[in-house]
Structures are given as structure tokens and as C-alpha cells.
Design a protein around this motif. Structure first.
Motif, PDB file in Angstrom:
ATOM      1  N   GLY A 328       0.841  -1.183   0.000  1.00  0.00           N
ATOM      2  CA  GLY A 328       0.000   0.000   0.000  1.00  0.00           C
ATOM      3  C   GLY A 328       0.880   1.238   0.000  1.00  0.00           C
ATOM      4  O   GLY A 328       2.052   1.198  -0.357  1.00  0.00           O
ATOM      5  N   LYS A 329       0.332   2.358   0.440  1.00  0.00           N
ATOM      6  CA  LYS A 329       1.074   3.613   0.398  1.00  0.00           C
ATOM      7  C   LYS A 329       1.757   3.887   1.729  1.00  0.00           C
ATOM      8  O   LYS A 329       2.913   3.550   1.922  1.00  0.00           O
ATOM      9  CB  LYS A 329       0.160   4.769  -0.002  1.00  0.00           C
ATOM     10  CG  LYS A 329       0.918   5.983  -0.510  1.00  0.00           C
ATOM     11  CD  LYS A 329      -0.033   6.996  -1.146  1.00  0.00           C
ATOM     12  CE  LYS A 329       0.739   8.167  -1.727  1.00  0.00           C
ATOM     13  NZ  LYS A 329      -0.156   9.184  -2.323  1.00  0.00           N
ATOM     14  N   GLY A 330       1.052   4.457   2.673  1.00  0.00           N
ATOM     15  CA  GLY A 330       1.616   4.637   3.988  1.00  0.00           C
ATOM     16  C   GLY A 330       2.675   5.712   4.082  1.00  0.00           C
ATOM     17  O   GLY A 330       2.752   6.634   3.268  1.00  0.00           O
ATOM     18  N   MET A 331       3.541   5.566   5.109  1.00  0.00           N
ATOM     19  CA  MET A 331       4.535   6.571   5.465  1.00  0.00           C
ATOM     20  C   MET A 331       5.936   5.964   5.409  1.00  0.00           C
ATOM     21  O   MET A 331       6.127   4.772   5.618  1.00  0.00           O
ATOM     22  CB  MET A 331       4.289   7.076   6.889  1.00  0.00           C
ATOM     23  CG  MET A 331       2.890   7.593   7.163  1.00  0.00           C
ATOM     24  SD  MET A 331       2.675   9.288   6.596  1.00  0.00           S
ATOM     25  CE  MET A 331       3.630  10.157   7.849  1.00  0.00           C
ATOM     26  N   SER A 332       6.895   6.818   5.158  1.00  0.00           N
ATOM     27  CA  SER A 332       8.288   6.381   5.215  1.00  0.00           C
ATOM     28  C   SER A 332       8.721   6.242   6.673  1.00  0.00           C
ATOM     29  O   SER A 332       8.061   6.740   7.599  1.00  0.00           O
ATOM     30  CB  SER A 332       9.194   7.393   4.514  1.00  0.00           C
ATOM     31  OG  SER A 332       9.209   8.625   5.227  1.00  0.00           O
ATOM     32  N   PHE A 333       9.840   5.575   6.891  1.00  0.00           N
ATOM     33  CA  PHE A 333      10.491   5.499   8.200  1.00  0.00           C
ATOM     34  C   PHE A 333      11.977   5.283   7.933  1.00  0.00           C
ATOM     35  O   PHE A 333      12.416   4.167   7.668  1.00  0.00           O
ATOM     36  CB  PHE A 333       9.925   4.335   9.023  1.00  0.00           C
ATOM     37  CG  PHE A 333      10.375   4.307  10.473  1.00  0.00           C
ATOM     38  CD1 PHE A 333       9.516   4.682  11.498  1.00  0.00           C
ATOM     39  CD2 PHE A 333      11.654   3.887  10.816  1.00  0.00           C
ATOM     40  CE1 PHE A 333       9.924   4.647  12.829  1.00  0.00           C
ATOM     41  CE2 PHE A 333      12.078   3.839  12.145  1.00  0.00           C
ATOM     42  CZ  PHE A 333      11.209   4.222  13.149  1.00  0.00           C
ATOM     43  N   PHE A 334      12.729   6.384   7.909  1.00  0.00           N
ATOM     44  CA  PHE A 334      14.157   6.267   7.664  1.00  0.00           C
ATOM     45  C   PHE A 334      14.875   7.429   8.347  1.00  0.00           C
ATOM     46  O   PHE A 334      14.261   8.398   8.785  1.00  0.00           O
ATOM     47  CB  PHE A 334      14.475   6.229   6.162  1.00  0.00           C
ATOM     48  CG  PHE A 334      14.182   7.502   5.400  1.00  0.00           C
ATOM     49  CD1 PHE A 334      15.143   8.497   5.246  1.00  0.00           C
ATOM     50  CD2 PHE A 334      12.936   7.707   4.810  1.00  0.00           C
ATOM     51  CE1 PHE A 334      14.880   9.665   4.540  1.00  0.00           C
ATOM     52  CE2 PHE A 334      12.656   8.869   4.101  1.00  0.00           C
ATOM     53  CZ  PHE A 334      13.629   9.856   3.961  1.00  0.00           C
ATOM     54  N   PHE A 335      16.178   7.308   8.424  1.00  0.00           N
ATOM     55  CA  PHE A 335      16.994   8.311   9.099  1.00  0.00           C
ATOM     56  C   PHE A 335      17.745   9.163   8.081  1.00  0.00           C
ATOM     57  O   PHE A 335      18.213   8.663   7.057  1.00  0.00           O
ATOM     58  CB  PHE A 335      18.008   7.636  10.033  1.00  0.00           C
ATOM     59  CG  PHE A 335      17.368   6.977  11.223  1.00  0.00           C
ATOM     60  CD1 PHE A 335      17.094   7.693  12.375  1.00  0.00           C
ATOM     61  CD2 PHE A 335      17.032   5.631  11.192  1.00  0.00           C
ATOM     62  CE1 PHE A 335      16.497   7.088  13.471  1.00  0.00           C
ATOM     63  CE2 PHE A 335      16.441   5.010  12.279  1.00  0.00           C
ATOM     64  CZ  PHE A 335      16.171   5.740  13.416  1.00  0.00           C
ATOM     65  N   GLU A 336      17.841  10.446   8.407  1.00  0.00           N
ATOM     66  CA  GLU A 336      18.725  11.360   7.690  1.00  0.00           C
ATOM     67  C   GLU A 336      19.838  11.792   8.637  1.00  0.00           C
ATOM     68  O   GLU A 336      19.588  12.103   9.802  1.00  0.00           O
ATOM     69  CB  GLU A 336      17.977  12.615   7.232  1.00  0.00           C
ATOM     70  CG  GLU A 336      17.250  12.464   5.917  1.00  0.00           C
ATOM     71  CD  GLU A 336      16.685  13.796   5.427  1.00  0.00           C
ATOM     72  OE1 GLU A 336      16.134  13.817   4.316  1.00  0.00           O
ATOM     73  OE2 GLU A 336      16.793  14.807   6.165  1.00  0.00           O
ATOM     74  N   VAL A 337      21.043  11.815   8.124  1.00  0.00           N
ATOM     75  CA  VAL A 337      22.170  12.377   8.861  1.00  0.00           C
ATOM     76  C   VAL A 337      22.785  13.463   8.001  1.00  0.00           C
ATOM     77  O   VAL A 337      23.150  13.219   6.845  1.00  0.00           O
ATOM     78  CB  VAL A 337      23.218  11.301   9.209  1.00  0.00           C
ATOM     79  CG1 VAL A 337      24.387  11.925   9.957  1.00  0.00           C
ATOM     80  CG2 VAL A 337      22.590  10.191  10.051  1.00  0.00           C
ATOM     81  N   ASN A 338      22.842  14.653   8.539  1.00  0.00           N
ATOM     82  CA  ASN A 338      23.368  15.809   7.804  1.00  0.00           C
ATOM     83  C   ASN A 338      22.668  15.976   6.459  1.00  0.00           C
ATOM     84  O   ASN A 338      23.293  16.198   5.418  1.00  0.00           O
ATOM     85  CB  ASN A 338      24.882  15.674   7.614  1.00  0.00           C
ATOM     86  CG  ASN A 338      25.615  15.536   8.927  1.00  0.00           C
ATOM     87  OD1 ASN A 338      25.171  16.054   9.957  1.00  0.00           O
ATOM     88  ND2 ASN A 338      26.729  14.817   8.922  1.00  0.00           N
ATOM     89  N   ASN A 339      21.330  15.825   6.495  1.00  0.00           N
ATOM     90  CA  ASN A 339      20.445  15.994   5.339  1.00  0.00           C
ATOM     91  C   ASN A 339      20.576  14.885   4.291  1.00  0.00           C
ATOM     92  O   ASN A 339      19.970  14.983   3.226  1.00  0.00           O
ATOM     93  CB  ASN A 339      20.659  17.354   4.655  1.00  0.00           C
ATOM     94  CG  ASN A 339      20.274  18.519   5.541  1.00  0.00           C
ATOM     95  OD1 ASN A 339      19.616  18.343   6.569  1.00  0.00           O
ATOM     96  ND2 ASN A 339      20.676  19.722   5.165  1.00  0.00           N
TER      97      ASN A 339
END
Length: 886
Positions: A328-339
Motif C-alpha cells: 500500500g502507500k503509507g509513510m516512510s520510516f528512515f533516518f537522515e544524517v546531515n540531510n
């Protein structure tokens, strides 16, 4: 005259004894029965082993001979001297007491502690001190106290029968001490962290270099400092910023104005380098040195502290995805470090020993270097252990390893009565304050899952799954207390997540479109084939795994010469495998995939190949779903687990003695900056065939299979390459080769080809081709240098149906490296050593070989009287290939 602050660790003159509970007062049994402490900090099990009162609980069935220790009470004492004219203030600092402890100084009670995780500071009354003082610690049974609290507050659900007695939730002690599904029941007690005496006129009580990086990647530094004592003596506070070599970059001098605390922002910073995680840059570190100066005494230094930190910006990105995927669609779940969006490939961490005081700093460093050398960039500290010592986080800072830190709650319905909540708040404040300067921190997480033998779910999910629970009291902790502490003390610098797993409507923590998931429906739960990992992922998989047996030398360690127990389902093998229903679960996965064997060594090898094949398929499939901006369908994969707490059969990818299993090397290859992957989908022969077949499972009459081939690139630049494909039939001399020009897009996966698997022409008397006997080999090659950048081989499955060919080896060893070449394809080549001696290090292992390709494997630490052995599919029992090091 003011004096310089001094801290003396009380590590000498300690003694211990078992408390005689028939004696009413502890002061009536102080004369006799004391034994010198051999190691300080101390755990009573280690002391008992040292004097021969219990056997090594990690060998044989000895764990059971140590269970009585947790029912007993224990006492420790020491003496120390004080120069009563030295300073105006004296404190005793207890970094960690395990767990229910009453402390007495000169037979006067000074402390009651019931939280293993909370350091305590006791201000001493100078008028009541003597030149020589006696410190006495009385440790009560945490096991018995837990049962008393359970009687008072009620029995709750807390995991399954192999996760310890449910009364554990009432005591703030490492939960795995009660037993876990990978660890023994060893109810430790003692001063498990240092105890120190501090003297001062005035001192720094807390120093926080709050290093932030704004959205434009501009660094900022604010100093937060607290003091106590005779504040009027401090005329100047000097704060110096030092680079990694200790050179001063800039300093400021601040007038404290007799205030006990201050916040000061550096108005300008020179050019500084950002801290980066593994694979994205250097983990640049700086130090802040704060000095309290008494100008009235010729610039006397009253106290000084230094904290090492880094400049980085970390964020947890949850936003609507641009397109739907298979879930399905939903939401992301990830990390950004220094953009920069970072794909996480990591491991879960459990305490590296059940006897924590035996873990020296070098052992922590070896574990974390092993993780980094395996191309992993994050370690998740699981919520049933401990907040690790400073050296753990310092090493993560230095190596560039991100940290996901659970608060210490695991697999249970925890209480929330006022005394418990107050204890938890103090615990959280102490640990967040103590750790918040580390740049490695990526996430604080409220708790770890709850679990029963069939369904995996988070504490929230227990309310729905177990039934009969009308409310989850600890929501107050996870949703109010902990996030408030994190926000207040880190100023929002580190994200907070309520629990793992968490997400979905109505606490549906299995929802693959939101939050993180724990995928246990391969080993447990629905017990699906591991070949289904590619359709059993989610936005972020923070736990999954398949167990295997450890190195044969580790098994020999716990066998201790008991050869009659040397078979896979013996009593002693079961003693060192705590996983629930492991006999059934292993049988299903092993029987689905491999030929049955009665040879013990072959069986051990096949469990390791099972783990290696399963978890590497998960990493490969889920990393494929990192498809670029707006399509971050999977932001990370964290295997359960990196390590063990004792010698055991478990999910660990390296065993208790830091011996990597084949899975460790397979994961390392899947986390290389550039990889290539293949997914084989068997086409239906008939309309009523299963719509998704387990490769050629159940039938070797498959007419064809569809191949999906892709690459991944974690670098921030596109890369052109040549995709080389080789198709080899296992039942004939038929071969086929192809080459394709490809471009790997930056920081994402790239789909290359979807094709029907080529196969030999049918024999004159048959009507089908046999993709079921074709091995598909893929290599990504640099078009200029011809360097092989990535490789992967996809074999027909299940392996129990495959007739593995004779490799026809060419193997050379020059003392430092093995050079291996084979005429025919090879599956699962594992090098090993046997017997006692130095640990031998292989640069790579668990190899699949393409015909004609030469592979070089570095070998380190091999002594002249040791031999190298090898196993591979079709010849699973290890056999010697080199007589001795040259």
C-alpha cells in the motif's frame, strides 16, 4: 584555601560474604566469614567461581548449580581513609548497584537503592566522618523482592515461559537476568559499576556540549554547565573547543556570577568537520574542556571536565510516500544524517555477557569493530539488557556507528504505580544526561516488544492479543515520562520513538506501511519459508532472524569432553539452546531446505547455511525497496542479533567468543556500497499450481522461471557499469552468457532486467526445459578497470533437491591468503579451523564460486601447527585442505 576536585575509585580492600538470614541484624555477623574480592567492580557469581563455590555456569549443565545464588543475600565491605582537612565536601558516587541494596557508612544507613540503572550520589556529613571509614553494602534478593511486589500489585503477562518469571517487570534490573530465549538464568548481585569517593571545594556536576547543525548544515555549539559547592570561589569558567588531536580551536571565558548553572553559546565557530556514519564520511570528533578557575588564588584550577562530541544533524523522516508498493502507500520510516538519507543496515545488541563485570573495554571494541567491518552502520541496544558503559558509546562515536537505544523495558506489561514511575524518571534523566553528548545517538526508544510463542507484538499490542487486559499502565511511561525527558534534556536533538515495533491504526504493530516492524513469521509465528522474506518486509524492519549453531569450537567448549551428548538433539545441546520450540522450528526450516543428515558436524554447518541464506535474502530484498525519493519503501534492516551473552545456539551472527558465523559474511556482502541481486520467481505450470511457488519447491517440472535483477548503490553518485550474467546448467554442459550496460542511480536501488531464465533446450524425448537446474551468476564490473564491484549467485531451491557438482578445485595457500578457483559452481564454501589457539581471521567466508573465477581470502592469525578446513554444499563435513601455515 580552596582545593582541586579529586575523585578516588574505591577498588581496594573489598571483601564479600553470604548474608546469614537467620541473624536479625547484619551488624551481628560482621566478624567472620569474609572472603577477599578478586575483581572490583564485582559480581557475586564471579567471586563464587574464583573460590570454587560454583562451577562455570557456561559449561555443561552448570547453570543449574548457580540458580541458588539469586535466592541468597550478599554483603560487600571496604575501608577507606579521608584527610579531614582536605576539602569541605565529600561524596560517595555509586555508578551502579545490582540491584536491591542498602548502604551503610560506619554502621549508619546512607542509601537505599532499588534500580540497577540509576547512578547514585551520597553527600557525606563531614562532621560524622572518621579518618578511616567502613562502607558496607547489603544486597537483597531481587528475585524474592520481585515476587513480593507481584503479590502486592498483581501478576501480569510478561512474554512466554522462556523469557523468565513475569514478576521481573516490578524490579529495575536487567530483564535478561531472569533468563531469555538465548540466555541463562543468572540472577547477579553486587557493585557492578565503580564506586568512588569525591572531594572538592567546588566542582562541575554536569557538562553538556550541545552541538547542533541547522538545516543549512551550519554548526552551532552551546555549553550547558552545572556546578555545586562553594560557588563564590569560581571567578572564571574557561571553555575550550579542541580538535581530534587535542589542539585548541577556540575558547571563551565566562563569568559565572555565583550561579550554579549556565548556558553559553559560542558566538562564532571556526570551520569544523561534521560527524558521519559508516559509509558516508569520517566520524569527526571534537572535545570541550571546561575549567573552573579561582583568580583570587593565582589562577588556581578548582575542577576540570572534558567531553568528546561531534557535530551532526540526525532526523527520523516519516512522510507520505509518493507511490504505493506491494503493501500500500503509507509513510516512510528512515533516518537522515546531515540531510543525507541513510539506508540502515545493522544488528541488535544484547549484553555481551551475563556476568557484566567480566567485559573489559577491549572486548566491547572488538565487538563494535566486527560490526563496522561487516559494513553495518547501526547497532540497536535492546531493552532487556542495560545501558552500556561509556566505552561502548565512545567506540561507536569513533567508528561512525549509529545507536538506537531502547529504554530498559522488554516483553511485558510494566506497572505505573507512583514509586515505579518516579524511579523510571530518575533512571531516564540520569542516562539521557550521561549519554546525550554522543554523536552516535540516532534514536531513543521507549521499550521493546512483548512476545508469546506464536505472535510477536509490542507492549501496546499485548492489550489486544492477550485479552483480559483493559489498559496498559506503562503508557504513562512510554507516552509521557520518557518523551518529556528526552525532549527536555536533548532539546529535541535526538528523535524519540514510543516502542519497537510501533505504528499502525489501533496499535497494529504488524502494519508494514507505518513505523517499524519485527518480522518473526519465519522462525516463529506463521513459520513461513524464508524465501518469503521479500514479501514480508515493511517500512523499517528492526528485528528478524533465524538461529544457527555456533562454531564447532564453541560447542566443544560447553560440551567439555562429554562426547555422549555430541548429537544435535541431545540434552546438553538443548541446555545451550533456549529458544522456545526450537526442535520443531529447526525441523521445519531444515527439512524444507536440506537433505537429512545424521552427521553432527554436517548438521551444524547446514544450520549455519540456513541462517546465512535466510538473513542475506532478507537484507538483499529489503534493501531493494530503498528506491529513491518518495519511494523509500524500506529504510532499514536490523538483524536479531549481533552477539551472544554466553556460549549458545542462537540468532547471533557471531558467537560468544566473537567467532563470525557464515551469516556475518553474507550480510557484509549485502551491505557493500554497491551490490547486485537476483530474485527467481517460478512460473506456474498449471492453472491450479500455487500462485507463488517456493522456487521449485515440490516439483522439478517447472517449465520456466522469471528473473528480476537489480543493483543497489549507497554512494551519492551515479555509476556506470557492465552487468555480466552467466547461466550454468547443473545436469549438462550447457552454459549461456550475457552482458548489459547499466547505470546505478545514487543512494537507491536500480532495476536492471526482468527476463525469463534461459535454460538448455529440451531433450528429444521431453517436453519441458529445466530452469530448476540452472545456476544464475551476476557480476557488476567496472567498464574501465574490469574490477568486479559486486557479485551474487542464485541457485535453484530447495537445496535438498540439488545434486551439487564436484567443484574440481585449485586451492593455494601462501601463509597469508587462500587463492581458490573451481571448474564448476560452488555453493556455501566455508573455511574454518579446529582446536585451541589464536583466533584465525578470514577476510571473507561462506562463498559462492563462479566457474573459472579466482577468489582470494585473507587469513590472519594462523599458527604453524593449525590447519584450515572447508565445508561446502555437497561436502558438508569439514575436511582439511591445508596441512600447516607456510
Amino acid at each position: 584555601m580552596a582545593v582541586v576536585s579529586k575523585t578516588l575509585e574505591l577498588s581496594e580492600n573489598w571483601q564479600w560474604k553470604q548474608r546469614d538470614e537467620t541473624v536479625e541484624s547484619i551488624f551481628d555477623e560482621l566478624e567472620a566469614g569474609w572472603t577477599p574480592v578478586k575483581h572490583m567492580p564485582s559480581d557475586i557469581h564471579v567471586e563464587l567461581m574464583e573460590c570454587g563455590k560454583i562451577p562455570d555456569p557456561y559449561v555443561g549443565f552448570n547453570e543449574h548449580a548457580a540458580h541458588w545464588v539469586g535466592d541468597a543475600e550478599w554483603m560487600y565491605r571496604t575501608t577507606f581513609s579521608i584527610d579531614l582537612i582536605h576539602a569541605a565536601n565529600y561524596e560517595l558516587l555509586f555508578d551502579g548497584l545490582d540491584t536491591i541494596c542498602v548502604a551503610y557508612l560506619n554502621e549508619e544507613q546512607i542509601l537505599t537503592s532499588d534500580n540497577m540503572f540509576t547512578p547514585r550520589v551520597v553527600q557525606l556529613d563531614v562532621t560524622r566522618l572518621q579518618s578511616t571509614n567502613t562502607l558496607l553494602l547489603h544486597f537483597k534478593s531481587a528475585k524474592k523482592i520481585a515476587k513480593q511486589l507481584e503479590t502486592e500489585y498483581g501478576r501480569v503477562r510478561a512474554g512466554s515461559c522462556n523469557l523468565g518469571d513475569p514478576s521481573r517487570v516490578y524490579v529495575r534490573k536487567a530483564q535478561y537476568d531472569w533468563r531469555w530465549d538465548w540466555g541463562p538464568e543468572l540472577m547477579t548481585a553486587g557493585p557492578w559499576l565503580p564506586i568512588s569517593l569525591k572531594s572538592y571545594s567546588v566542582c562541575i556536576s554536569d557538562l553538556y556540549p550541545q552541538a547542533t547543525v541547522d538545516s543549512d548544515l551550519v554548526p552551532h555549539l552551546t555549553v550547558e554547565l552545572s556546578m555545586k559547592g562553594e560557588l563564590t570561589r569560581v571567578s572564571t569558567i574557561r571553555c575550550s573547543l579542541l580538535d581530534c588531536e587535542g589542539t585548541e580551536v577556540v575558547n571563551v571565558e565566562i563569568s559565572p556570577k555565583s550561579s550554579s548553572s549556565l548556558r553559553h553559546s559560542f558566538s562564532s565557530l571556526p570551520s569544523v568537520n561534521l560527524w558521519w556514519p559508516v559509509g558516508y564520511g569520517e566520524p569527526n570528533l571534537y572535545s570541550l574542556k571546561a575549567t573552573l578557575i579561582d583568580e583570587a588564588s593565582a589562577g588556581q584550577i578548582l575542577d576540570q571536565q572534558t567531553k568528546t562530541f561531534g557535530f551532526r544533524r540526525v532526523a527520523l523522516i516519516q512522510r507520505p510516500l509518493a507511490e504505493a508498493d506491494q503493501y500500500g502507500k503509507g509513510m516512510s520510516f528512515f533516518f537522515e544524517v546531515n540531510n543525507v538519507p541513510i539506508y540502515i543496515g545493522g544488528s541488535n545488541w544484547v549484553p555481551a555477557d551475563n556476568l557484566l563485570t567480566t567485559i573489559k573495554p577491549e572486548r566491547y571494541k572488538k565487538w563494535l569493530k566486527l560490526l563496522k567491518d561487516g559494513n553495518q552502520n547501526l547497532v540497536r541496544l535492546w531493552g532487556g539488557g542495560v545501558y552500556e558503559p561509556e566505552v561502548f558509546y565512545e567506540t561507536c562515536d569513533e567508528l561512525g556507528i549509529l545507536v538506537w537505544q531502547d529504554f530498559q523495558f522488554a516483553c511485558g506489561v510494566y506497572p505505573a504505580h507512583p514509586e515505579f514511575v518516579e524511579s523510571v524518571q530518575k533512571e531516564a534523566e540520569a542516562n539521557v544526561k550521561g549519554l546525550r553528548h554522543h554523536p552516535c545517538f540516532a534514536l531513543w526508544c521507549g521499550n521493546n516488544e512483548g512476545k508469546n510463542p506464536f505472535i510477536t507484538f509490542h507492549d501496546y499490542q499485548q492489550v489486544l492479543q492477550w485479552g483480559g487486559i483493559t489498559e496498559l499502565p506503562a503508557r504513562k511511561i512510554y507516552e509521557e515520562v520518557l518523551p518529556e525527558v528526552v525532549e527536555r534534556l536533548t532539546y529535541g536533538d535526538v528523535p524519540y520513538w514510543r516502542g519497537s515495533p510501533y505504528g499502525g491504526n489501533g496499535w497494529d504493530t504488524a502494519d508494514p506501511t507505518v513505523g517499524d516492524v519485527h518480522q518473526w513469521n519465519i522462525w516463529a509465528g506463521e513459520q513461513k519459508p524464508y524465501q518469503n522474506y521479500d514479501i514480508m518486509g515493511g517500512r523499517f524492519v528492526s528485528e528478524f532472524g533465524i538461529p544457527s549453531m555456533p562454531d564447532l569450537r564453541t560447542i566443544d567448549h560447553w560440551m567439555d569432553g562429554n562426547d555422549k551428548e555430541r548429537y544435535s538433539n541431545s540434552k546438553l545441546m538443548a541446555q545451550h539452546c533456549k529458544a522456545g520450540s526450537h526442535e520443531t522450528r529447526f525441523a521445519i526450516l531444515m527439512n524444507e531446505n536440506f537433505k537429512l543428515t545424521g552427521d553432527f558436524e554436517s548438521h551444524v554447518y547446514l544450520t549455519q547455511i540456513l541462517q546465512s541464506e535466510g538473513v542475506s535474502h532478507a537484507y538483499r530484498s529489503w534493501r531493494r525497496e530503498w528506491r529513491g525519493p518518495g519511494r523509500e519503501y524500506n529504510g532499514g534492516t536490523i538483524v536479531w542479533q549481533l552477539n551472544d551473552s554466553w556460549p549458545v545456539t542462537s540468532w547471533a551472527i557471531a558467537d560468544y567468543f566473537l567467532r563470525p558465523k557464515p551469516a556475518y559474511y553474507a550480510i557484509a556482502r549485502e551491505l557493500e556500497p554497491i551490490t547486485v541481486g537476483i530474485l527467481r520467481k517460478v512460473n506456474q505450470n498449471r492453472e491450479h499450481d500455487r500462485p507463488r511457488q517456493f522456487y521449485e519447491f515440490g516439483s522439478f517440472e517447472s517449465r520456466s522461471a522469471t528473473l528480476e535483477i537489480w543493483g543497489t548503490n549507497s554512494t551519492l553518485h551515479s555509476r556506470t557499469a557492465i552487468l555480466e550474467l552467466q547461466f550454468i546448467d547443473l545436469e549438462s554442459a550447457w552454459k549461456h552468457q550475457e552482458k548489459h550496460s547499466v547505470t546505478l542511480l545514487p543512494n537507491q536501488s536500480t532495476e536492471f532486467i526482468k527476463m525469463t531464465c534461459p535454460s538448455r533446450e529440451p531433450d528429444s524425448d521431453t517436453t519441458i526445459t529445466k530452469s530448476a537446474t540452472v545456476v544464475v551468476c551476476a557480476r557488476i564490473v567496472d567498464p574501465k578497470t574490469r574490477e568486479v564491484v559486486a557479485r551474487y549467485s542464485d541457485w535453484p531451491q530447495p537445496y535438498r533437491y540439488v545434486d551439487f557438482p564436484d567443484p574440481q578445485w585449485t586451492i593455494n595457500f601462501d601463509g597469508d591468503a587462500l587463492t581458490v578457483k573451481a571448474t564448476n559452481p560452488v555453493k556455501g564454501l566455508v573455511f574454518s579451523v579446529q582446536g585451541e589457539g589464536n583466533e584465525v581471521r578470514f577476510s571473507d567466508n561462506a562463498l559462492d564460486l563462479i566457474p573459472g573465477e579466482e577468489r582470494v581470502v585473507g587469513v590472519g592469525g594462523l599458527e604453524r601447527d593449525r590447519h584450515i578446513y572447508m565445508s561446502y554444499m555437497g561436502s558438508e563435513h569439514p575436511r582439511r585442505i591445508v596441512t600447516t601455515a607456510q
